[in-house]
Design an enzyme around this catalytic site. Structure first.
Site, PDB file in Angstrom:
ATOM      1  N   ASP A 245       0.843  -1.198   0.000  1.00 33.01           N
ATOM      2  CA  ASP A 245       0.000   0.000   0.000  1.00 33.01           C
ATOM      3  C   ASP A 245       0.875   1.245   0.000  1.00 33.01           C
ATOM      4  O   ASP A 245       0.683   2.169  -0.797  1.00 33.01           O
ATOM      5  CB  ASP A 245      -0.903  -0.019   1.239  1.00 33.01           C
ATOM      6  CG  ASP A 245      -1.787   1.213   1.332  1.00 33.01           C
ATOM      7  OD1 ASP A 245      -2.375   1.590   0.301  1.00 33.01           O
ATOM      8  OD2 ASP A 245      -1.867   1.801   2.428  1.00 33.01           O
ATOM      9  N   ASP A 249       1.979   3.913  -3.427  1.00 34.24           N
ATOM     10  CA  ASP A 249       1.739   5.366  -3.493  1.00 34.24           C
ATOM     11  C   ASP A 249       3.041   6.097  -3.807  1.00 34.24           C
ATOM     12  O   ASP A 249       3.074   7.037  -4.607  1.00 34.24           O
ATOM     13  CB  ASP A 249       1.188   5.897  -2.157  1.00 34.24           C
ATOM     14  CG  ASP A 249      -0.336   6.007  -2.164  1.00 34.24           C
ATOM     15  OD1 ASP A 249      -0.974   5.221  -2.888  1.00 34.24           O
ATOM     16  OD2 ASP A 249      -0.868   6.864  -1.433  1.00 34.24           O
TER      17      ASP A 249
HETATM   18  C1  IPM Z   1      -5.446   1.385  -1.888  1.00 35.70           C
HETATM   19  C2  IPM Z   1      -6.178   2.207  -0.854  1.00 35.70           C
HETATM   20  C3  IPM Z   1      -6.963   1.258   0.040  1.00 35.70           C
HETATM   21  C4  IPM Z   1      -5.974   0.368   0.756  1.00 35.70           C
HETATM   22  C5  IPM Z   1      -7.925   1.952   1.008  1.00 35.70           C
HETATM   23  C6  IPM Z   1      -8.892   2.857   0.295  1.00 35.70           C
HETATM   24  C7  IPM Z   1      -8.664   0.954   1.866  1.00 35.70           C
HETATM   25  O1  IPM Z   1      -5.282   2.988  -0.144  1.00 35.70           O
HETATM   26  O2  IPM Z   1      -6.109   0.682  -2.661  1.00 35.70           O
HETATM   27  O3  IPM Z   1      -4.217   1.469  -1.927  1.00 35.70           O
HETATM   28  O4  IPM Z   1      -5.431   0.748   1.799  1.00 35.70           O
HETATM   29  O5  IPM Z   1      -5.730  -0.738   0.271  1.00 35.70           O
HETATM   30 MG    MG Z   2      -3.296   2.929  -0.862  1.00 40.36          MG
END
Ligand code: IPM
Ligand code: MG
Length: 358
Positions: A245, A249
């Protein structure tokens, strides 16, 4: 081919509408695509009192692929945890057993200046994160906040992975690497966390099955650093749910715009959920300025991974490149002084470019 379309909240409906323009081009050409819409996330709480209504889940289970927009927004942040939009997405991932999450991060040559990193660091970047999506601390029990004997509040979450859960996503990592530059970097925190020592052991045990893939291991803190120091050293990264996660990002920002990146979440039988990796962007929702390209590129992944139509995936990706080459930019991509087009102008341009290739 049956596709469940779940626009969701925020900019989701706006950008899904643009992806549907592209699908419409294929339908006009006679490609058999049956689309059915359903509610998910905050809008589903408002209409049905549940972020993942039973009817939505049933539709997804009966489909070949799910085209997902985005969910969430500040007006839902005060809802009870089980009613939060995010919980709808997490339950959907779990119910459909979408354990393999593919998150490519590619720098389009036309956008190399949009990155906050120097062009010489990110130019030509092309990496893929394979994130485990149905296990780890996201789903581990016990969890919650309770009062201890001293009356103090104590919060718990559990990082947990079984052999099987690690193995099945690791296979995805190796196989993704085989189709690319044959380098797999497994990311863990084995110097501190036993759970991720198991991760490293299991991935290592599989390596002999993939003699053509060069396997390396990296600790997650170092991986976070290496991604901004020298991101082109990576081909495929495989990692757990939480680390994936965070790193995905970070990787997305290397490319300049989080508005460009699609993702695929797959189960063992090929059913996939396709969503942009950005969120619902409530700050710009309803203004017609969101970038629809991540959503459109998600349809390309859908054709490639669930619908076995790599030819259509190529056409969509090619059309996006063409439109960028022609200079069209949404506001998130435009350089100062460069005019920006609206969400629907961008969608129209890509749909037209797809149509022209027929
Ligand atoms: C992602 C998002 C999700 C996650 C959230 C919205 C639950 O951040 O798809 O990366 O943490 O997996
Ligand atoms: Mg995420």
């Amino acid at each position: 081919m049956k596709i469940a379309v779940l626009p969701g909240d925020g900019i989701g409906p706006e950008i899904v509408a643009e992806a549907l323009k592209v699908l419409q081009v294929f339908r006009q050409e006679g490609v058999g695509l049956e689309l059915e819409m359903a509610d998910v996330g905050g809008i589903a709480v408002e209409r049905h009192g549940d972020p993942l209504p039973a009817a939505t889940l049933a539709l997804c289970q009966a489909s070949d692929a799910v085209l997902f927009g985005s969910i969430g927004g500040p007006k839902y942040d005060t809802l009870a945890r089980h009613l939060r939009p995010e919980r709808g997405l997490l339950r959907l991932r779990k119910k459909l057993d979408l354990f393999a999450n593919l998150r490519p991060a590619q720098v389009f040559p036309e956008l190399v200046n949009a990155s906050t990193l120097k062009p010489e660091v990110v130019s030509g970047l092309d990496l893929m994160i394979v994130r485990e999506l149905t296990g780890d601390i996201y789903f581990g029990e016990p969890r919650g906040v309770v009062h201890n004997a001293q009356g103090e509040r104590v919060g718990t979450n559990t990082m947990i992975y079984s052999d099987t859960e690690i193995r099945r996503v690791a296979h995805w990592g190796f196989q993704a690497a085989q189709k690319r530059r044959k380098q797999l970097c497994s990311v863990d925190k084995m110097n501190v966390l036993e759970c991720t020592q198991l991760w490293r052991d299991v991935v290592t045990e599989l390596a002999p099955e993939y003699p053509d893939v060069q396997l390396t291991h990296m600790l997650v803190d170092n991986a976070a650093m290496q991604l901004v120091r020298n991101p082109r050293q990576f081909d495929v990264i495989v990692t757990g749910n939480l680390f994936g996660d965070i790193l995905s990002d970070e990787a997305s920002m290397l490319t300049g715009s989080i508005g460009m990146l699609p993702s695929a979440s797959l189960n063992a039988s090929g059913l996939g959920l396709y969503e942009p990796i950005h969120g619902s962007a409530p700050d710009i929702a309803g203004q017609g300025i969101a970038n629809p390209l991540a959503q459109i590129l998600s349809t390309a992944m859908m054709f490639r991974y669930s619908l076995q139509r790599a030819d259509l995936a190529d056409r969509v990706e090619h059309a996006v490149r063409q439109v960028l080459q022609s200079g069209l930019r949404t506001a998130d991509l435009a350089q100062p002084g460069q005019g920006a087009v609206s969400t629907s102008q961008m969608g129209d341009a890509v749909a037209a470019a797809v149509r022209q290739q027929a």
